[in-house]
Design a protein around this motif. Structure first.
Motif: not given
Ligand SMILES: [Zn+2]
Length: 765
Positions: A694-723
């Motif tokens: 996974g490559t962390v770029k600020g709020d986004i993580v780009l995950y390289e999967t083992n089936f050749g696809v890269t998948l992005p997640t967002c909201g990684n910079q949330r804090t505990l109070t965000s929840f």
């Protein structure tokens, strides 16, 4: 100086008659050794023929005494393990019962150089020496030059053995590609071999297999299952008690769902024939629905996602990290920093460094009470009781001051340790500035990584269930497959090419054998000629012994015969040299063909693995629950960084929904709880099984999967109070609304004592 008589062997054709030390002896005890491969009918007949031939030969030769026939039927030539008669013969020879052994050829004697030479040398060292005569190659080991020729020919035999080993391996590979596996069903729980070799379920054993899977997907540990099985009196296929590892072996065996993955192990060493785990050196093949499974696919898929398999870690090549304890066991060890550097030589480039995990502690304000203090008899005048919670955070190693060329350490560098204390204000402004110049990345809360990953899975799941082949994930995978295909085409991959390569390698192999055979003949002739010349010159007095190269001389005297051959010079343009360079050329061509073949096979295997991983991933998505443990429909919403605005899974703001649920001040009504987004259970198994990196770029993580696809997640910079305002459902179905940051990590809340300020003042005095 005394003239020494040099004995050389002038014969151009040697045989047991005139060869070696034994030619002057009579009453020579000669034994024959023969060996045939089993499973070959023509070989079977040759076995009988060989025995008759040698008995006849030995008994009829004048001066020879028949000392017996030793015969082995060997499965494969490389190993001596199943060669009882060979071992018996060696023992007899070393016991002084034999003088000579006659055998058909080097390849029939022993198929690797080391083995052949060891035996031959051992025999020669006997007093009197025991010789071996190889009929086909016309070599007598007690003869001059015998050992050298033997060395060369044994090396050839070894090549031959290697190619046989390759052939066997390759044919197994081919069988695997055709879906024909080689499985020993007697050693597998749950299946028997049917009359025609088909797989038949053994009902009694299958019960045990089902039990293991059912208990495991219900959340039982392998350890517990093993205990239960032993209590039930069930045994493993080897009639042993169950252990956690034997339970895990069953859980990981894809044959129980009806599939088969082939070439899990490979034979790397053709000398020992020992199998090792295929770590990607050779392609692995996965055949679905190869036979009737014992476990249904959904149970299987679930079990696989629950099986914890550590993903590869950043910097795994560093051997110092053998022991994985604590945070290194976390799945997020495969994250790398994607922040763009602003300073230094690498300015403008991505950081690329790995992350490490650090646990911060926070004091839960507003949750003080004295009950625990009172219960343990603490003085409430002196002490104040507070609750502290710990929360793990991931930080870039570069930012924390990983030094150039230094291996990452378990507990961090001194700089890292310093930085970890930053919360307590011990990092100076200068230090902070230096850290930001090393890398501008921010730390990430582990819970944010977990939540965003799960949000991504649900986003993909809902998209896939709605749009199937047209969904984002399917489209991305199609593209990845096409790309892979193009890449393979670029290498002119085709089945025909593989076949052509096979044929070319075979043809060149034959040519090589022939060439080396000619080379050896030429070498032998040259040496014999040289010996003859030397001998004549000596006899005629043209040269003295001192004038002969000492190596050659040594080679011609005493027991250590034949060494002169090593020093035979190949004249430029000579026959020997021509054959040698031709052989070298052929070897190089074979090697390049072999390499191409390997690459092609690997690529074909890679595509299969990719497809298998993708299918399994989709199966995992489908299996993700739509309800929490309390039976409520899961609300999967994203949140913006500050946690102030609800967003749906597509990132669109939800109308009128503001996350103002703060610090427990909102009244918890059933409606509000039902509407609150869920703090999702992190599926560690899915992460580990599919996320390579996974490559962390600020709020986004780009995950390289083992089936050749890269998948992005967002909201990684949330804090505990965000929840805050999320709902959390425990496994026993208890639902709570997160109203304080520590509730996000409520398992790690600890109670602590602090000195009251009055007590502090008194202590200071
Ligand atoms: Zn960084």
């Amino acid at each position: 100086m005394t003239q020494k008589k040099v004995e050389v062997i002038p014969a151009t054709k040697r045989s047991v008659h005139n060869g070696g030390q034994l030619k002057v002896q009579s009453n020579v005890r000669v034994a024959a050794y023969c060996r045939v491969s089993t499973g070959d009918e023509s070989q079977q007949t040759s076995y009988t023929t060989q025995k008759a031939f040698y008995t006849n030969l030995i008994t009829n030769k004048p001066g020879w005494r028949f000392a017996g026939i030793y015969a082995d039927e060997a499965k494969s030539g490389t190993s001596r393990e199943h060669r009882e008669d060979f071992n018996r013969m060696m023992a007899d020879a070393l016991d002084g019962k034999l003088d000579y052994i006659v055998t058909k050829s080097i390849s029939r004697f022993a198929r690797n150089t080391v083995d052949t030479l060891n035996c031959v040398r051992q025999l020669r060292q006997q007093n009197p020496p025991v010789g071996v005569y190889f009929e086909k190659e016309n070599i007598d080991t007690l003869d001059a030059t015998g050992e050298l020729i033997l060395t060369i020919l044994s090396a050839l035999a070894q090549d031959e053995s290697r190619s046989i080993s390759d052939n066997i391996r390759w044919s197994i590979q081919k069988n695997f590609q055709a879906g024909k596996p080689k499985v020993d069903l007697n050693r597998m729980l749950g299946y028997d071999k049917g009359a025609n070799g088909e797989w038949v379920i053994n009902p009694e054993q299958a019960k045990t297999v089902r039990y293991i899977f059912e208990r495991y997907v219900c959340g039982q540990t392998a350890n517990r299952i093993a205990k239960e099985l032993n209590e039930l009196g069930r045994k493993t296929v080897n009639k042993k008690n169950w252990s956690a590892s034997s339970v895990l072996t069953v859980l990981r065996n894809e044959k129980y769902v009806g599939d088969i993955e082939m070439q899990k192990t490979i034979t790397k060493d053709f000398l020992t024939h020992r199998s090792t785990i295929n770590k990607g050196e050779a392609p692995r093949y996965y055949v679905e629905n190869h036979h009737v499974g014992i476990i249904d696919r959904s149970t299987w898929d679930k079990a696989q996602t629950m099986l914890y398999e550590k993903p590869s870690k950043v910097g795994d090549s560093v051997p110092a990290q053998k022991k994985k304890r604590g945070y290194t066991g976390s799945p997020f060890g495969n994250l790398v920093c994607g922040a763009v550097l602003e300073h230094g030589e690498r300015a403008g480039k991505e950081c690329g460094e790995g992350f490490f995990r650090v646990t911060y502690t926070g004091v839960a304000t507003g949750y003080t009470d004295d009950r625990s203090l009172a219960a343990t008899g603490g003085d409430t005048d002196i002490y104040l009781e507070k609750y502290a919670y710990a929360y793990p955070v991931w930080r870039c190693k570069q930012k924390m001051g990983k030094r150039e060329g230094e291996k990452p350490r378990q507990n961090g560098t001194p700089d890292q340790k310093l930085y970890c204390r930053e919360k307590h204000g011990r990092l100076s402004d200068a230090e902070r500035k230096a850290a930001n110049e090393r890398c501008p990345s921010e730390s990430i809360h582990e819970c944010a990584l977990e939540q965003s990953f799960m949000e991504m899975l649900y986003r993909l799941k809902r998209d896939y269930e709605k749009n199937h082949e047209a969904s984002e994930i399917s489209t991305l995978f199609q593209k990845a497959c096409e790309q892979m295909y193009q890449q393979m085409k670029g290498n002119s991959v085709s089945v025909e090419r593989l076949e052509t390569l096979d044929a070319q390698i075979k043809e060149l192999g034959e040519k090589l054998q022939e060439t080396i055979g000619r080379q050896v003949t030429a070498m032998r002739d040259a040496v014999l000629e040289q010996n003859l010349e030397l001998n004549e010159s000596l006899a005629e007095g043209n040269i003295t012994l001192d004038e002969i190269d000492s190596d050659i001389r040594n080679g011609l005297t005493g027991n250590d015969i034949g060494t002169s051959f090593y020093h035979a010079d190949y004249e430029e343009g000579s026959e020997i040299e021509a054959y040698a360079s031709l052989a070298k050329d052929i070897r190089q061509r074979i090697e390049s063909f072999r390499k191409e073949k390997e690459t092609l096979s690997q690529e074909q295997g890679a595509l299969t693995v990719m497809k298998k991983n993708f299918d399994l991933f989709i199966a995992c998505l489908k299996e993700l629950p739509e309800q929490n443990a309390a039976g409520m429909p899961l609300k999967v919403n994203g949140l913006d960084v500050q946690g102030s605005l609800f967003r749906d899974v597509d990132g669109k703001p939800v109308d009128g929904a503001i996350a103002s649920l703060n610090r427990g001040r909102l009244k918890m009504t059933p409606e509000r709880i039902a509407e609150a987004p869920d703090l999702l259970h992190f599926e560690k198994g899915i992460y580990c099984a599919f996320m390579k990196k996974g490559t962390v770029k600020g709020d986004i993580v780009l995950y390289e999967t083992n089936f050749g696809v890269t998948l992005p997640t967002c909201g990684n910079q949330r804090t505990l109070t965000s929840f805050l305002g999320f709902k959390k459902c425990s496994l026993d179905g208890l639902v709570t609304l997160v109203d304080a940051p520590y509730r996000v990590y409520d398992n790690t809340v600890q109670y602590r004592r602090y000195l009251r300020s009055k007590a502090k003042r008194e202590q200071a005095v």
